[in-house]
Motif scaffolding. Sequence first.
Motif, PDB file in Angstrom:
ATOM      1  N   HIS A 256     -16.233  28.294 105.071  1.00  0.00           N
ATOM      2  CA  HIS A 256     -16.291  27.781 106.437  1.00  0.00           C
ATOM      3  C   HIS A 256     -15.042  28.214 107.209  1.00  0.00           C
ATOM      4  O   HIS A 256     -13.968  27.633 107.031  1.00  0.00           O
ATOM      5  CB  HIS A 256     -16.384  26.251 106.440  1.00  0.00           C
ATOM      6  N   PRO A 257     -15.165  29.216 108.066  1.00  0.00           N
ATOM      7  CA  PRO A 257     -14.001  29.699 108.817  1.00  0.00           C
ATOM      8  C   PRO A 257     -13.436  28.676 109.802  1.00  0.00           C
ATOM      9  O   PRO A 257     -12.314  28.849 110.286  1.00  0.00           O
ATOM     10  CB  PRO A 257     -14.552  30.931 109.557  1.00  0.00           C
ATOM     11  N   ASN A 258     -14.199  27.617 110.098  1.00  0.00           N
ATOM     12  CA  ASN A 258     -13.693  26.584 111.009  1.00  0.00           C
ATOM     13  C   ASN A 258     -12.875  25.519 110.293  1.00  0.00           C
ATOM     14  O   ASN A 258     -12.370  24.586 110.923  1.00  0.00           O
ATOM     15  CB  ASN A 258     -14.842  25.917 111.770  1.00  0.00           C
ATOM     16  N   LEU A 259     -12.725  25.641 108.960  1.00  0.00           N
ATOM     17  CA  LEU A 259     -11.912  24.705 108.185  1.00  0.00           C
ATOM     18  C   LEU A 259     -10.518  25.289 107.969  1.00  0.00           C
ATOM     19  O   LEU A 259     -10.364  26.382 107.427  1.00  0.00           O
ATOM     20  CB  LEU A 259     -12.580  24.414 106.836  1.00  0.00           C
ATOM     21  N   VAL A 260      -9.513  24.539 108.393  1.00  0.00           N
ATOM     22  CA  VAL A 260      -8.122  24.973 108.245  1.00  0.00           C
ATOM     23  C   VAL A 260      -7.377  23.935 107.412  1.00  0.00           C
ATOM     24  O   VAL A 260      -7.344  22.747 107.762  1.00  0.00           O
ATOM     25  CB  VAL A 260      -7.432  25.116 109.613  1.00  0.00           C
ATOM     26  N   ILE A 261      -6.798  24.366 106.291  1.00  0.00           N
ATOM     27  CA  ILE A 261      -6.037  23.460 105.432  1.00  0.00           C
ATOM     28  C   ILE A 261      -4.588  23.424 105.910  1.00  0.00           C
ATOM     29  O   ILE A 261      -3.948  24.458 106.066  1.00  0.00           O
ATOM     30  CB  ILE A 261      -6.113  23.909 103.963  1.00  0.00           C
ATOM     31  N   ILE A 262      -4.108  22.212 106.153  1.00  0.00           N
ATOM     32  CA  ILE A 262      -2.769  22.028 106.710  1.00  0.00           C
ATOM     33  C   ILE A 262      -1.878  21.297 105.700  1.00  0.00           C
ATOM     34  O   ILE A 262      -2.230  20.218 105.231  1.00  0.00           O
ATOM     35  CB  ILE A 262      -2.828  21.167 108.005  1.00  0.00           C
TER      36      ILE A 262
ATOM     37  N   GLN B  30      -3.292  26.383 116.651  1.00  0.00           N
ATOM     38  CA  GLN B  30      -4.664  26.780 116.337  1.00  0.00           C
ATOM     39  C   GLN B  30      -5.627  26.401 117.460  1.00  0.00           C
ATOM     40  O   GLN B  30      -6.568  27.136 117.767  1.00  0.00           O
ATOM     41  CB  GLN B  30      -5.114  26.105 115.034  1.00  0.00           C
ATOM     42  N   LEU B  31      -5.375  25.260 118.093  1.00  0.00           N
ATOM     43  CA  LEU B  31      -6.264  24.779 119.154  1.00  0.00           C
ATOM     44  C   LEU B  31      -6.071  25.530 120.471  1.00  0.00           C
ATOM     45  O   LEU B  31      -6.935  25.470 121.346  1.00  0.00           O
ATOM     46  CB  LEU B  31      -6.028  23.275 119.395  1.00  0.00           C
ATOM     47  N   GLY B  32      -4.950  26.187 120.594  1.00  0.00           N
ATOM     48  CA  GLY B  32      -4.698  26.898 121.847  1.00  0.00           C
ATOM     49  C   GLY B  32      -4.463  25.916 122.981  1.00  0.00           C
ATOM     50  O   GLY B  32      -3.625  25.035 122.882  1.00  0.00           O
ATOM     51  N   GLY B  33      -5.254  26.026 124.021  1.00  0.00           N
ATOM     52  CA  GLY B  33      -5.060  25.150 125.170  1.00  0.00           C
ATOM     53  C   GLY B  33      -5.836  23.846 125.099  1.00  0.00           C
ATOM     54  O   GLY B  33      -5.691  22.990 125.974  1.00  0.00           O
ATOM     55  N   SER B  34      -6.668  23.671 124.077  1.00  0.00           N
ATOM     56  CA  SER B  34      -7.484  22.456 123.992  1.00  0.00           C
ATOM     57  C   SER B  34      -6.776  21.389 123.155  1.00  0.00           C
ATOM     58  O   SER B  34      -5.792  21.666 122.474  1.00  0.00           O
ATOM     59  CB  SER B  34      -8.854  22.780 123.382  1.00  0.00           C
ATOM     60  N   GLY B  35      -7.298  20.174 123.191  1.00  0.00           N
ATOM     61  CA  GLY B  35      -6.677  19.077 122.476  1.00  0.00           C
ATOM     62  C   GLY B  35      -7.408  18.729 121.197  1.00  0.00           C
ATOM     63  O   GLY B  35      -8.400  19.363 120.818  1.00  0.00           O
ATOM     64  N   LEU B  36      -6.909  17.684 120.526  1.00  0.00           N
ATOM     65  CA  LEU B  36      -7.503  17.186 119.288  1.00  0.00           C
ATOM     66  C   LEU B  36      -8.321  15.938 119.606  1.00  0.00           C
ATOM     67  O   LEU B  36      -7.786  14.964 120.117  1.00  0.00           O
ATOM     68  CB  LEU B  36      -6.407  16.850 118.281  1.00  0.00           C
ATOM     69  N   ASN B  37      -9.613  15.986 119.285  1.00  0.00           N
ATOM     70  CA  ASN B  37     -10.485  14.856 119.607  1.00  0.00           C
ATOM     71  C   ASN B  37     -10.312  13.676 118.663  1.00  0.00           C
ATOM     72  O   ASN B  37     -10.352  12.522 119.096  1.00  0.00           O
ATOM     73  CB  ASN B  37     -11.958  15.277 119.565  1.00  0.00           C
ATOM     74  N   LEU B  38     -10.153  13.965 117.386  1.00  0.00           N
ATOM     75  CA  LEU B  38     -10.229  12.881 116.411  1.00  0.00           C
ATOM     76  C   LEU B  38      -9.150  13.027 115.340  1.00  0.00           C
ATOM     77  O   LEU B  38      -9.071  14.060 114.666  1.00  0.00           O
ATOM     78  CB  LEU B  38     -11.621  12.907 115.765  1.00  0.00           C
TER      79      LEU B  38
ATOM     80  N   GLY C 124     -20.950  19.876 107.425  1.00  0.00           N
ATOM     81  CA  GLY C 124     -22.394  19.921 107.250  1.00  0.00           C
ATOM     82  C   GLY C 124     -23.193  19.460 108.438  1.00  0.00           C
ATOM     83  O   GLY C 124     -24.438  19.456 108.389  1.00  0.00           O
ATOM     84  N   MET C 125     -22.526  19.085 109.518  1.00  0.00           N
ATOM     85  CA  MET C 125     -23.242  18.620 110.713  1.00  0.00           C
ATOM     86  C   MET C 125     -24.070  19.741 111.331  1.00  0.00           C
ATOM     87  O   MET C 125     -23.724  20.929 111.219  1.00  0.00           O
ATOM     88  CB  MET C 125     -22.248  18.094 111.758  1.00  0.00           C
ATOM     89  N   THR C 126     -25.135  19.366 112.009  1.00  0.00           N
ATOM     90  CA  THR C 126     -25.961  20.340 112.719  1.00  0.00           C
ATOM     91  C   THR C 126     -25.136  21.079 113.763  1.00  0.00           C
ATOM     92  O   THR C 126     -25.261  22.282 113.955  1.00  0.00           O
ATOM     93  CB  THR C 126     -27.149  19.630 113.404  1.00  0.00           C
ATOM     94  N   ASN C 127     -24.267  20.319 114.428  1.00  0.00           N
ATOM     95  CA  ASN C 127     -23.362  20.893 115.414  1.00  0.00           C
ATOM     96  C   ASN C 127     -21.930  20.548 114.985  1.00  0.00           C
ATOM     97  O   ASN C 127     -21.333  19.609 115.506  1.00  0.00           O
ATOM     98  CB  ASN C 127     -23.667  20.328 116.812  1.00  0.00           C
ATOM     99  N   PRO C 128     -21.394  21.273 114.007  1.00  0.00           N
ATOM    100  CA  PRO C 128     -20.083  20.919 113.447  1.00  0.00           C
ATOM    101  C   PRO C 128     -18.946  21.156 114.436  1.00  0.00           C
ATOM    102  O   PRO C 128     -19.098  21.918 115.402  1.00  0.00           O
ATOM    103  CB  PRO C 128     -19.963  21.848 112.241  1.00  0.00           C
ATOM    104  N   PRO C 129     -17.803  20.527 114.215  1.00  0.00           N
ATOM    105  CA  PRO C 129     -16.638  20.770 115.066  1.00  0.00           C
ATOM    106  C   PRO C 129     -16.229  22.244 115.023  1.00  0.00           C
ATOM    107  O   PRO C 129     -16.428  22.914 114.001  1.00  0.00           O
ATOM    108  CB  PRO C 129     -15.552  19.884 114.444  1.00  0.00           C
ATOM    109  N   LYS C 130     -15.670  22.697 116.116  1.00  0.00           N
ATOM    110  CA  LYS C 130     -15.160  24.066 116.120  1.00  0.00           C
ATOM    111  C   LYS C 130     -14.011  24.202 115.128  1.00  0.00           C
ATOM    112  O   LYS C 130     -13.848  25.249 114.490  1.00  0.00           O
ATOM    113  CB  LYS C 130     -14.691  24.458 117.529  1.00  0.00           C
ATOM    114  N   TRP C 131     -13.220  23.121 115.009  1.00  0.00           N
ATOM    115  CA  TRP C 131     -12.109  23.128 114.072  1.00  0.00           C
ATOM    116  C   TRP C 131     -12.093  21.843 113.262  1.00  0.00           C
ATOM    117  O   TRP C 131     -12.140  20.752 113.829  1.00  0.00           O
ATOM    118  CB  TRP C 131     -10.762  23.273 114.797  1.00  0.00           C
ATOM    119  N   VAL C 132     -12.037  21.977 111.950  1.00  0.00           N
ATOM    120  CA  VAL C 132     -11.832  20.849 111.044  1.00  0.00           C
ATOM    121  C   VAL C 132     -10.514  21.098 110.321  1.00  0.00           C
ATOM    122  O   VAL C 132     -10.383  22.058 109.556  1.00  0.00           O
ATOM    123  CB  VAL C 132     -12.976  20.707 110.019  1.00  0.00           C
ATOM    124  N   PHE C 133      -9.532  20.256 110.600  1.00  0.00           N
ATOM    125  CA  PHE C 133      -8.223  20.396 109.955  1.00  0.00           C
ATOM    126  C   PHE C 133      -8.153  19.400 108.798  1.00  0.00           C
ATOM    127  O   PHE C 133      -8.301  18.192 108.989  1.00  0.00           O
ATOM    128  CB  PHE C 133      -7.101  20.115 110.954  1.00  0.00           C
TER     129      PHE C 133
END
Length: 259
Positions: free
Chosen positions: A58-64, A84-92, A28-37
């Motif tokens: 929400h297509p940016n939500l991935v259930i693991i 899923q992240l490709g070449g980027s890392g996990l922030n949080l 629900g953030m104004t600028n939500p994460p690109k990926w929420v796992f």
Amino acid sequence: MAGLQVRSVLVTGANRGIGLGLVQQFLGMTNPPKWVFASCRDPKGQQVQELQNLASKHPNLVIIPLEVTDPASIKAAAARVGEQLGGSGLNLLINNAGIAKVNLLDNETLEDMTRTYTTNTAGPLLLGQAFLPLLKKAAQGSPGSALSCSKAAIVNMSSSGGSITSLEGWDLMQVVSYRCSKAALNMLTKCQSLGYREHGILCIALHPGWVQTDMGNSVGFTPPLTVDESVRGMLKVLSSLSEKDTGTFLDWEGKAISW
């Protein structure tokens, strides 16, 4: 929460309670994460319906799928997130999954103690190890050297019940195995903060308050905090954390809790 800007976040135990509340707030953030796992034991189980509904919107939500007591499951989850992240890392990484058995001191058993410790303490240890490469990658890809949750962080959901200095609520609920596991989790957080600081990763133990969840309600009293109040408070705290806060033990209002 304007200060908390993460590209990716993983929340364990995300199918209900605080974990689900965190997922909802991130989406629900104004600028939500690109990926929420959002991880849980059984993504197709009956208790995951609300999470599945969110994922359909929400297509940016991935259930693991993730069992935090199973090293193989943790390894598979880390591989899935990395893919899923490709070449980027996990922030949080938010280690929220936890259990509690309402026992008196005289009724605690080896089985209960072992199960609780494995879930609440060993699980976050193994998750930190498995996701370290992705957290390091996120830290390396963020500008500046200062630690923050927007860069890379491990948040361990602890409890004031794990404070040795102040054994809050002993007369209400002894829950010895839970208290011991959270005290140990606090030490793990301190160790992670020392070991991972050189990689640019902030580590913190966070007390969500006494919240109206299945666990919070289990002692027969209605807790004072709603999930929404707790989660909003915690996200505000996370947005304000800096280098000086790594390795500390704070509550949902940002107040320090004694070890």
